[in-house]
Enzyme design. Structure first.
Site, PDB file in Angstrom:
ATOM      1  N   ASN A  49      -5.384  12.743   0.922  1.00 41.48           N
ATOM      2  CA  ASN A  49      -4.068  12.128   1.671  1.00 41.48           C
ATOM      3  C   ASN A  49      -5.026  10.562   2.495  1.00 41.48           C
ATOM      4  O   ASN A  49      -5.892  11.115   2.858  1.00 41.48           O
ATOM      5  CB  ASN A  49      -2.948  12.801   2.369  1.00 41.48           C
ATOM      6  N   LYS A  50      -4.669  10.002   3.496  1.00 41.27           N
ATOM      7  CA  LYS A  50      -4.602   9.575   4.753  1.00 41.27           C
ATOM      8  C   LYS A  50      -5.738  10.041   5.458  1.00 41.27           C
ATOM      9  O   LYS A  50      -5.855  11.234   5.356  1.00 41.27           O
ATOM     10  CB  LYS A  50      -3.823   8.837   5.139  1.00 41.27           C
ATOM     11  N   ASP A  74      -1.158  10.760  -2.450  1.00 43.13           N
ATOM     12  CA  ASP A  74      -1.607   9.514  -3.087  1.00 43.13           C
ATOM     13  C   ASP A  74      -2.264  10.979  -4.069  1.00 43.13           C
ATOM     14  O   ASP A  74      -1.755  10.323  -5.056  1.00 43.13           O
ATOM     15  CB  ASP A  74      -3.583   8.667  -2.001  1.00 43.13           C
ATOM     16  N   ARG A 114       1.123  -1.366  -0.084  1.00 47.84           N
ATOM     17  CA  ARG A 114      -0.103   0.016   0.483  1.00 47.84           C
ATOM     18  C   ARG A 114       0.637   1.434  -0.158  1.00 47.84           C
ATOM     19  O   ARG A 114       1.358   1.043  -0.167  1.00 47.84           O
ATOM     20  CB  ARG A 114      -1.411  -0.092   0.805  1.00 47.84           C
ATOM     21  N   GLY A 115       0.222   2.311  -0.053  1.00 45.57           N
ATOM     22  CA  GLY A 115       1.307   3.529  -0.211  1.00 45.57           C
ATOM     23  C   GLY A 115       1.507   3.993  -1.926  1.00 45.57           C
ATOM     24  O   GLY A 115       1.692   3.070  -2.155  1.00 45.57           O
ATOM     25  N   ALA A 116       0.728   5.019  -2.505  1.00 47.66           N
ATOM     26  CA  ALA A 116       0.970   5.532  -3.239  1.00 47.66           C
ATOM     27  C   ALA A 116       1.828   4.823  -4.575  1.00 47.66           C
ATOM     28  O   ALA A 116       1.742   4.039  -5.628  1.00 47.66           O
ATOM     29  CB  ALA A 116       1.004   7.000  -3.831  1.00 47.66           C
TER      30      ALA A 116
HETATM   31  O1  MRU Z   1      -4.482   3.322   2.799  1.00 51.87           O
HETATM   32  P1  MRU Z   1      -2.857   3.584   2.725  1.00 51.87           P
HETATM   33  O2  MRU Z   1      -1.955   3.031   3.378  1.00 51.87           O
HETATM   34  O3  MRU Z   1      -2.878   2.946   0.903  1.00 51.87           O
HETATM   35  O4  MRU Z   1      -2.690   4.970   1.750  1.00 51.87           O
HETATM   36  C1  MRU Z   1      -1.152   5.586   1.942  1.00 51.87           C
HETATM   37  C2  MRU Z   1      -1.236   7.018   2.754  1.00 51.87           C
HETATM   38  O5  MRU Z   1      -2.596   7.976   2.981  1.00 51.87           O
HETATM   39  C3  MRU Z   1       0.122   7.911   2.459  1.00 51.87           C
HETATM   40  O6  MRU Z   1       0.190   8.708   3.235  1.00 51.87           O
HETATM   41  C4  MRU Z   1       0.272   8.346   1.264  1.00 51.87           C
HETATM   42  O7  MRU Z   1       0.034   7.207   0.090  1.00 51.87           O
HETATM   43  C5  MRU Z   1       1.402   8.548   0.251  1.00 51.87           C
HETATM   44  S1  MRU Z   1       3.017   7.687   0.589  1.00 51.87           S
HETATM   45  C6  MRU Z   1       4.001   8.076   0.096  1.00 51.87           C
END
Ligand code: MRU
Length: 345
Positions: A248-249, A238, A51-53
């Site tokens: 973002n989250k 994201d 996970r993470g963009a």
């Molecule tokens: O739901 P996730 O864990 O994929 O969410 C991730 C985030 O919101 C991060 O802050 C975002 O992807 C930036 S990652 C470098």
């Protein structure tokens, strides 16, 4: 260049397989999933093995390699048609992070140059996307650190670290660089309900690199700022729209409001693969709604009153006006004055 505090890698291509560090099992178990089929890659993204963009985008790029390998074994003339459905399913695996469709488009650009076996060219492209993401994170680490004063105490949210990228991290890349430069003295991390990316992932990866970290619940952020314990909030993204709004989250928007109220600076760190110039503003971003079980249960056990409903949006939108700086590998933007136009993307 050698970088300190840089040991974690969530995605690897090894022995002609895609290896993913299973982030659902961290911090207690370090399990590697070895994938050879694109359907398993799509499922791994949906289920948050990865996970993470940026990490999702890199994983999808390797997923295209696996799809093309399987299809080419079936038909060496018709493989591009055979993988169309796979690519559509990959693109839909998670809707909010634009890096996923960005990476798929990068891979598709290469299709026209392929004559014969697609795997060598596509694998080279996936590895390039992967390495460029790591390089972008190193550069953003430097640029973000330049903005920070000495003796800085920072708060981060979710996990925008090595685990969320090709390596080194976006927000955590700046925190790694700032710590190495002696400018950051304290790192606070929100636990990040409901999936606990902060307490499970951010704390784990910082401790892997011997960077001390203090966890707090999201509800404590206001008190941390009121007591003057935080100087900067540093987060990832994201998707950033043309006007500089930041997806973002969930919880990021609340932190930005708190930061403005308390005179705390707010920095977003994201590569240009996260910038979506096709959307004018954050109201156009599709926000992923995740299963209510993530809120109602913990470790498979009910924690809520039976019968209670739950609302579980995974992301929120922070308006550009609340963001002091957006750090990209191509430069730093003050979104409230120019949106993202200053980058000339
Ligand atoms: O739901 P996730 O864990 O994929 O969410 C991730 C985030 O919101 C991060 O802050 C975002 O992807 C930036 S990652 C470098």
């Amino acid at each position: 260049m050698n970088h300190q505090y840089d040991t974690v890698r969530p995605v690897n291509w090894h022995n002609e397989q895609l290896h993913l560090l299973d982030q659902r099992k961290l911090p207690h178990e370090q399990t590697i999933m070895m994938l050879e089929q694109v359907a398993d890659v799509t499922k791994a993204i949906k289920d948050m093995v990865v996970r993470g963009a940026p990490a999702i985008g890199i994983t999808a790029a390797y997923g295209v390699v696996l799809a093309a390998r399987t299809a080419y074994a079936k038909s060496n003339t018709n493989w591009q048609t055979l993988i169309e459905k796979d690519l559509q399913q990959l693109a839909r695996a998670r809707p909010t992070a634009v890096n996923l469709v960005w990476a798929l488009k990068q891979m598709q650009v290469k299709f026209s140059a392929i004559n014969g076996d697609p795997v060598p060219i596509l694998l080279e492209e996936a590895k390039r996307i992967h390495q460029e993401d790591i390089n972008a994170n190193y550069r953003m680490g430097e640029l973000g650190t330049e903005l920070l004063p000495n003796n800085c105490r920072v708060l981060t949210h979710c996990n925008a670290g090595a685990l969320a990228t090709g390596g080194y991290g976006t927000a955590l890349g700046v925190i790694r660089s700032g710590y190495a430069a002696g400018k950051i003295t304290e790192v606070y991390a929100d636990e990040t309900r409901p999936w606990l990316q902060g307490s499970r992932l951010t704390a784990w990866e910082l401790l892997q690199d011997n960077i001390p970290v203090t966890l707090s619940v999201e509800g404590a952020a206001a008190s941390l700022m009121q007591r003057k314990m935080i100087d900067w909030v540093i987060v990832g993204s994201d998707r950033i729209t043309a006007n500089g709004d930041v997806a973002n989250k969930i919880g990021t928007y609340g932190l930005a409001i708190l930061a403005r109220q308390h005179g705390v600076k707010f920095m977003v760190v994201a590569p240009t693969s996260t910038v979506d110039m096709s959307l004018t503003d954050g109201s156009k971003v599709e926000i992923e709604n995740r299963a209510t079980e993530e809120v109602l249960t913990l470790d498979g056990k009910n924690i809520a009153a039976i019968g209670a409903k739950a609302w579980n949006p995974a992301f929120d939108i922070t308006p550009a006006g609340l963001v002091d700086f957006i750090v990209t590998e191509k430069g730093v933007v003050k979104p409230q004055s120019s949106g993202m136009d200053a980058l000339g993307l």
